[in-house]
Design an enzyme around this catalytic site. Sequence first.
Site, short mmCIF file in Angstrom:
data_model
loop_
_atom_site.label_atom_id
_atom_site.label_comp_id
_atom_site.label_asym_id
_atom_site.label_seq_id
_atom_site.Cartn_x
_atom_site.Cartn_y
_atom_site.Cartn_z
N TRP A 152 0.86 -1.16 0.01
CA TRP A 152 0.00 0.13 0.00
C TRP A 152 0.98 1.19 -0.11
O TRP A 152 1.86 1.37 0.90
CB TRP A 152 -0.84 -0.08 1.35
CG TRP A 152 -1.84 1.17 1.40
CD1 TRP A 152 -2.59 1.73 0.47
CD2 TRP A 152 -2.22 1.72 2.57
NE1 TRP A 152 -3.31 2.63 0.98
CE2 TRP A 152 -3.05 2.93 2.40
CE3 TRP A 152 -1.58 1.83 3.87
CZ2 TRP A 152 -3.24 3.82 3.27
CZ3 TRP A 152 -1.79 2.58 5.07
CH2 TRP A 152 -2.82 3.55 4.60
N ASP A 233 -0.72 -5.75 9.14
CA ASP A 233 -1.73 -4.65 8.79
C ASP A 233 -3.05 -5.38 8.25
O ASP A 233 -3.15 -5.79 6.94
CB ASP A 233 -1.12 -3.54 7.56
CG ASP A 233 -2.19 -2.53 7.30
OD1 ASP A 233 -3.12 -2.40 7.92
OD2 ASP A 233 -1.82 -1.80 6.26
N LYS A 269 -13.41 -0.98 5.56
CA LYS A 269 -13.85 -1.41 4.44
C LYS A 269 -14.85 -2.76 4.76
O LYS A 269 -16.04 -2.90 4.46
CB LYS A 269 -12.63 -2.20 3.51
CG LYS A 269 -11.88 -1.24 2.89
CD LYS A 269 -10.30 -1.24 3.14
CE LYS A 269 -10.08 0.31 3.28
NZ LYS A 269 -9.08 0.61 2.83
#
Length: 459
Positions: A152, A233, A269
């Site tokens: 990311w 993560d 999300k």
Amino acid sequence: MMIISRFLRRGISTASTCATRRSWWDHVTPAPKDPIIAVTEAFLADPFPYKINLGVGAYRDDEGKPVVLQCVREAEGKIAASNFLESTSTAVSSKFVEESAKLIYGQDSNVIKERRFAGIPALSGTGACRLFAEFQKRFYPESRIYLPDPTWSNHRNIWRDVHVPDRTFRYYHPDSKSLNFVALMDDIKNAPDGSFFLLHPCAHNPTGVDPTNEQWREISSLFKAKNHFPFFDVAYQGFASGDVERDARAIRIFLEDGHSIGCAQSFAKNMGLYGHRVGCLSVLCNDKIQAMAIKGQLQQISNTMYGSPPIHGISLASKILSDPDIKAIWLKEVKVMATRIHRMRAILREALERLGSPLNWQHITNQVGMFCFSGLNRAEVYLLAKEFHIYMTPDGRISMAGVTTKNVDYLANSIHEVTTCDQDAKILHNTDAYRINTDIRFTSLGASKSRARGMNLSL
Ligand code: KET
């Protein structure tokens, strides 16, 4: 007389400083744009009615609309009754942290029973990563962070801003479009003992490629042998398999092997709570006493940055996780979101194969989670935006959540066109600017519209 002359002198010196001094912020230059935000901005500025945003990793339904999950509505209803008194916010936070820890470490985990974790609410996944980076810097000031290549885009910025140097470890093989397991193990082995590593436990962003359980076991034993610290993560729990428990498998494997773990959880999300910024940072400890010490340090770090996160989103997530009826609704909704994305992968691949694409598109369905690392190069990505009004990050990452039954054929046709057009006519990418080959003819908005109609795209 003396007073007057002193006054005059001061007046003169002030005037001359003003004349020579530039304004306070003249030396500030524009910051480089975040690639994901840049894609959204380009998309919003495009007036084309059939434009598609495949940039940001945010869930959309089959109409391309953001979704407020039913579980969130139910939780809203239940918490509306309770008023957010100052005295209750600590209780809400503790409950939220406990529920988040159960979700990731397992309901019956010893870590929970023995209270061997220090956790605090964080400003979504970004905030949780940042808090951990600050914590790492505070107690291991000379350490580095090993990030997967690729990862990311914001990971590097987060650790850079706390002055922790980053290194990368190999993760992805662009030719096979799958995990480069041998290289990954090699890089873990060659890192100095006791290094910090960031790992994506499921639905790796941007590649959509995860290690198998067997590979996670091997990674975990190598981490043990090297005494590395795994920082997970977790931004997409549930999006890889549709099952939040299965998506926690990597972390559970590390737990079984007795690792000390750090974990950044985001509910942006999987609960659709993007704007609420709901996340949790937890660090596993030896015992309850150490957990209290670490929690205090984490709280001190967050206190000086922003105090504590807003309580509303935390209350929502906490209610969803702790109320069995609402949790059951949530688990179903996660499955629905993951299944829709999975279905779009199959349809996109099938459409490309039906068009007779000479390229192999197997990876679209092999990869999991929100993203497809398409293999499209920068020139093709640029052409998709310019000619077809389809927007994605320059690395060719497609947010599958933006693909719908209505736009999938248009997308497949467009990908087919840009990947099969005359190579010489492709755009040449120059290090910092896109140089456009003169052969390229850009369609006007009108021409694009008729092209879209030709592809049976309806609004
Ligand atoms: N970790 C990963 C791996 C990740 O993809 C994101 C966001 C985050 C953390 C941060 O999540 P948040 O909870 O929103 O702070 N990724 C998507 C969105 C973004 O960059 O804003 C994306 O890559 O599109």
